[in-house]
Scaffold this motif. Structure first.
Motif, short mmCIF file in Angstrom:
data_model
loop_
_atom_site.label_atom_id
_atom_site.label_comp_id
_atom_site.label_asym_id
_atom_site.label_seq_id
_atom_site.Cartn_x
_atom_site.Cartn_y
_atom_site.Cartn_z
N GLY A 71 0.81 -1.21 0.00
CA GLY A 71 0.00 0.00 0.00
C GLY A 71 0.84 1.26 0.00
O GLY A 71 0.53 2.23 -0.70
N THR A 116 -9.60 -4.50 2.11
CA THR A 116 -8.52 -3.68 1.59
C THR A 116 -8.08 -2.60 2.58
O THR A 116 -7.17 -1.83 2.27
CB THR A 116 -8.95 -2.97 0.28
OG1 THR A 116 -10.03 -2.06 0.58
CG2 THR A 116 -9.40 -3.97 -0.75
N TYR A 135 -4.38 -2.00 3.15
CA TYR A 135 -3.73 -1.44 1.96
C TYR A 135 -4.07 0.04 1.80
O TYR A 135 -3.21 0.84 1.43
CB TYR A 135 -4.17 -2.21 0.71
CG TYR A 135 -3.74 -3.65 0.71
CD1 TYR A 135 -2.49 -4.03 0.22
CD2 TYR A 135 -4.57 -4.64 1.22
CE1 TYR A 135 -2.09 -5.36 0.21
CE2 TYR A 135 -4.17 -5.97 1.23
CZ TYR A 135 -2.94 -6.32 0.73
OH TYR A 135 -2.54 -7.64 0.75
N LEU A 136 -5.34 0.41 2.09
CA LEU A 136 -5.74 1.80 1.96
C LEU A 136 -5.07 2.68 3.02
O LEU A 136 -4.68 3.81 2.74
CB LEU A 136 -7.27 1.91 2.07
CG LEU A 136 -8.05 1.38 0.87
CD1 LEU A 136 -9.55 1.40 1.15
CD2 LEU A 136 -7.76 2.22 -0.38
N PHE A 156 -1.58 3.06 1.86
CA PHE A 156 -1.61 3.86 0.62
C PHE A 156 -1.62 5.35 0.97
O PHE A 156 -0.85 6.14 0.41
CB PHE A 156 -2.86 3.50 -0.18
CG PHE A 156 -3.01 4.25 -1.48
CD1 PHE A 156 -2.56 3.71 -2.67
CD2 PHE A 156 -3.61 5.51 -1.51
CE1 PHE A 156 -2.70 4.40 -3.87
CE2 PHE A 156 -3.75 6.20 -2.70
CZ PHE A 156 -3.30 5.65 -3.88
#
Length: 260
Positions: A76, A208, A211-212, A215
């Motif tokens: 991410g 997710t 990952y977010l 990110f």
């Protein structure tokens, strides 16, 4: 929409708005030393928020992966870096104290490109708020109400100087007070929009979330390294930007621990 969510989304935007309002009270613009200090402070807040509010929770969310717990955070983080790099290359913008625009060639006015530069690094801040709020709304035990408030307050604090840094130079270049204020406010509108869009994306695909989170951290660190630290160190040698970086980092750390 819960009050906590509305508060989390609006606080950072209000920080930018109040900062832009400085154009009505300060006559002669911001001195370079003050600009460096405020930029260093903003960088410190963003680094602390990236670590404690985004990367650490991302790894906590992936604890079931065992020794591979770090993997979603690494993936991410790199996606966030590459995403901001792509925006940096495709959107024309101009950094403070620079005469050389970045991105594709354009005939946009200097003032417009200054606003676009600030808008670019407001995107990851909005994403950070949105993904943390999405995790809290999902009932995730690793993200508390106080933790989301700490992040929103921290970003609002660092948005105050950002609002001033965009509106005051515009005023110094000849724009009217009202126009300078409006441009400063407009540069911050992207934050609540990015927050809402990120919340919707995370709500649709909860797995997710790690990952977010990472990110958003990668996107914020890109802004810090590519823009804020060089600006805080520009011009005559001074340790002021470094000292204010440390101040921003420790204030954000204290908020996270005290409220989290």
């Amino acid at each position: 929409m819960p009050v906590e969510v509305m508060r989390g989304i609006l606080l950072p935007f209000l920080g930018t708005t109040f900062g832009a309002g400085c154009v009505f009270f300060i006559r002669n613009g911001l001195r370079p030393m003050i600009q460096r200090a405020l930029t260093g402070f903003a960088a410190g807040v963003m680094v602390a928020a990236s670590v404690w509010n985004l990367l650490v929770p991302a790894m906590e969310q992936a604890a079931e992966l065992g020794r591979w717990t770090f993997l979603p955070a690494v993936i991410g983080f790199w996606l966030g870096i590459l995403f901001l790099l792509a925006l940096d290359r495709t959107i024309p913008h101009l950094h403070q104290n620079s005469s050389q625009p970045e991105g594709p060639h354009t005939r946009l006015k200097r003032t417009t490109m200054l606003v676009l530069a600030v808008t670019l690094h407001n995107i990851p801040e909005g994403m950070a708020v949105g993904v943390v709020l999405a995790g809290w709304m999902a009932g995730n035990s690793g993200i508390t109400t106080a933790g989301t408030l700490a992040l929103s307050i921290g970003i609002a604090i660092q948005n105050f100087p950002e609002g001033a840094i965009i509106s005051m130079p515009l005023r110094a270049e000849g724009a009217g007070k009202g126009r300078s204020f409006l441009y400063g406010v407009l540069s911050g509108i992207v934050e609540p929009l990015a927050a809402i869009l990120t919340m919707l994306a995370a709500g649709l695909i909860l797995p997710t979330l790690p990952y977010l989170l990472s990110f958003a951290a990668g996107a914020m660190i890109y802004v810090v390294v590519e823009e804020l630290i060089p600006e805080a160190s520009a011009g005559e040698h001074s340790n002021l930007g470094t000292l204010f970086f440390a101040a921003g980092f420790t204030i954000m750390l204290a908020l996270d621990v005290a409220l989290g």
